[in-house]
Design an enzyme around this catalytic site. Structure first.
Site, short mmCIF file in Angstrom:
data_model
loop_
_atom_site.label_atom_id
_atom_site.label_comp_id
_atom_site.label_asym_id
_atom_site.label_seq_id
_atom_site.Cartn_x
_atom_site.Cartn_y
_atom_site.Cartn_z
CE LYS A 159 -52.43 49.09 -15.91
NZ LYS A 159 -53.13 48.74 -14.63
CD GLU A 169 -46.24 51.91 -11.08
OE1 GLU A 169 -46.32 53.10 -11.45
OE2 GLU A 169 -47.11 51.07 -11.32
C1 LIG Z 1 -50.07 50.32 -13.21
C2 LIG Z 1 -50.98 49.93 -12.34
O1 LIG Z 1 -50.71 48.93 -11.43
P1 LIG Z 1 -50.60 47.39 -11.73
O2 LIG Z 1 -49.69 47.21 -12.89
O3 LIG Z 1 -50.07 46.83 -10.46
O4 LIG Z 1 -52.00 46.91 -12.05
C3 LIG Z 1 -52.31 50.55 -12.27
O5 LIG Z 1 -53.15 50.14 -11.46
O6 LIG Z 1 -52.62 51.45 -13.03
MG LIG Z 2 -54.68 51.61 -12.15
#
Ligand SMILES: C=C(OP(=O)(O)O)C(=O)O
Ligand SMILES: [Mg+2]
EC number: 4.2.1.11
Length: 427
Positions: free
Chosen positions: A336, A204
């Site tokens: 998410k 990231e």
């Molecule tokens: C952004 C993250 O990672 P990933 O998208 O790899 O799950 C997270 O774990 O918060």
């Molecule tokens: Mg996470």
């Protein structure tokens, strides 16, 4: 706002992995385009991201079947539907898929359409997406949580913890939060040089962890905050994404980098000792996605002191959030969209989170693109916090730069979340 056409194609994300892009075109000619992000440290309860698993192409990671599902299975059933009835559209796709976790058609196929449909409507109305989704009430510019050092599965597990982030709690505006983060990022680079640590970046865009222990990353980051002339905790606080599901095996937590194995109790002791020693205000995925009793322990010990975010634990899934609230674990939920697979279910998860008095944190994935829908989601719901990754890669900056534009566009009516965003959960 009837749907006239749906197109889809395979494009690439920031890890160069294939992902799904969808265009939804309305009868008016207005179009919405969305690209679906992709995680690396995914939770086992996430909706399924459909990949072709054909080793001869893109190492099994192509998404041609998901693209075909959009074009040949979903599109014919959705053409003619009103794109502005997001709930009906998303429910139709959920029914067409027919599985618990969207594994038949793929959450990547379904979410691509879900996001693109909303964007098409906003474009037809010549409105920003956040205004279309959030109406007159959308006004809160989020407090960012920004990665400075990346570890865990985003950095070949050189160290076990995944994210060492800052929250510029002393900032008075979003743009000031960016400036403070810029200063800390660059000061941390100086700290690396001073310790003769090579500079490179993890997935990231945060610095690669050149450390032999997890705690050393916290020391370096605290130093970075000081080198930037900020008071740790007061101006700039630390947040961690422990992402512990990936080092929890046989009821034990394992720090491979330190060759250490811990019971849940021992592990929680360590987390608490870090909160005592470092200016930590937030921790994510302290315990593993199935270690509910560990989560109860950590919530009892730390729930009044810091923000406790469930990511792999909740997977933006309303049933899992409700279970967490009933057990009193965490006080915050990472949001998410692709963990659950439709915009409607994401909006429902944010509503449920707020209803419980928990704090939503809208989050990107480690595999991202130029798509900025998550920013609009954050604004539309007045979520108050956003987690995007570092400030040093363009797929992340697409989001931060969009927030800067929105800050300018909202002017006086845009309110920055400030440290008050935490007031309901921290004593
Ligand atoms: C952004 C993250 O990672 P990933 O998208 O790899 O799950 C997270 O774990 O918060
Ligand atoms: Mg996470």
């Amino acid at each position: 706002m009837k749907i006239a056409e749906i197109r889809a194609r395979q494009v690439f994300d920031s890890r160069s992995n294939p992902t799904v892009e969808v265009d939804v075109i309305l009868q008016s000619g207005a179009m919405g385009r969305a690209i679906v992000p992709s995680g690396a440290s995914t939770g086992i309860y996430e909706a399924l991201e459909l990949r072709d698993q054909d080793p001869s192409r893109y190492m099994g990671k192509s998404v041609f079947q998901a693209v075909t599902n959009v074009k040949d299975i979903l599109a014919p059933q959705l053409i003619g539907m009103d794109a502005s009835d997001q709930r009906a559209l998303d429910n139709r796709m959920i029914l067409l898929d027919g599985t618990e976790n969207k594994s038949r058609l793929g959450a990547n196929a379904i979410l691509g359409i879900s996001m693109a449909a909303a964007k098409a409507c906003a474009n037809q109305l010549k409105m920003p997406l956040y205004r279309y989704l959030g109406g007159a009430q959308a006004h809160l510019l989020p407090m960012p949580m920004i990665q400075i050092i990346g570890g865990g599965l985003h950095a070949d597990s050189v160290i076990d913890l995944q994210d060492f982030l800052v929250i510029p709690v002393g900032a008075g505006s979003f743009s000031q939060a960016m400036e403070m983060t810029y200063n800390v990022y660059n000061a941390t680079k100086k700290v690396y040089h001073e310790h003769n640590l090579d500079i490179s970046v993890s997935d990231e865009g945060g610095f690669w962890p050149r450390f032999s222990s997890n705690e050393q990353a916290m020391q370096i980051l605290t130093q970075g905050i000081q080198y930037a002339n900020y008071i740790p905790g007061q101006d700039v606080a630390i947040a961690l994404d422990v992402a512990s599901s990936h080092f929890y095996k046989d009821q034990k937590y394992h720090f491979a980098a330190e060759n250490k194995e811990m019971t849940t109790e021992e592990f929680v002791d360590i987390l608490e000792s870090w909160v005592d020693k470092y200016p930590i205000i937030s921790m994510e995925d302290c315990c593993a996605e199935d270690d509910w009793s560990g989560w109860e322990l950590v919530s009892n010990r730390l729930g009044q002191r810091i923000q406790l975010i469930g990511d792999d634990l909740f997977t933006t899934n309303i049933q899992r959030i409700q279970k967490g609230v009933e057990l009193g674990v965490c006080n915050s939920v990472l949001i998410k969209m692709n963990q659950i697979g439709t915009l409607t279910e994401t909006l429902d998860a944010i509503e449920e989170t707020k209803k419980a008095g928990y704090l939503p944190v809208v989050s990107a994935r480690s595999g991202e693109t130029e798509d900025t829908t998550m920013v609009d989601l954050c604004l539309a719901t007045n979520a108050g916090q956003i987690k995007v990754g570092s400030i040093a890669r363009s797929e992340r900056l697409a989001k931060y730069n969009e927030l800067l534009r929105i800050e300018e566009e909202l002017g006086e009516s845009g309110i920055f979340a400030r440290r008050e965003v935490f007031k309901n959960i921290l004593s």
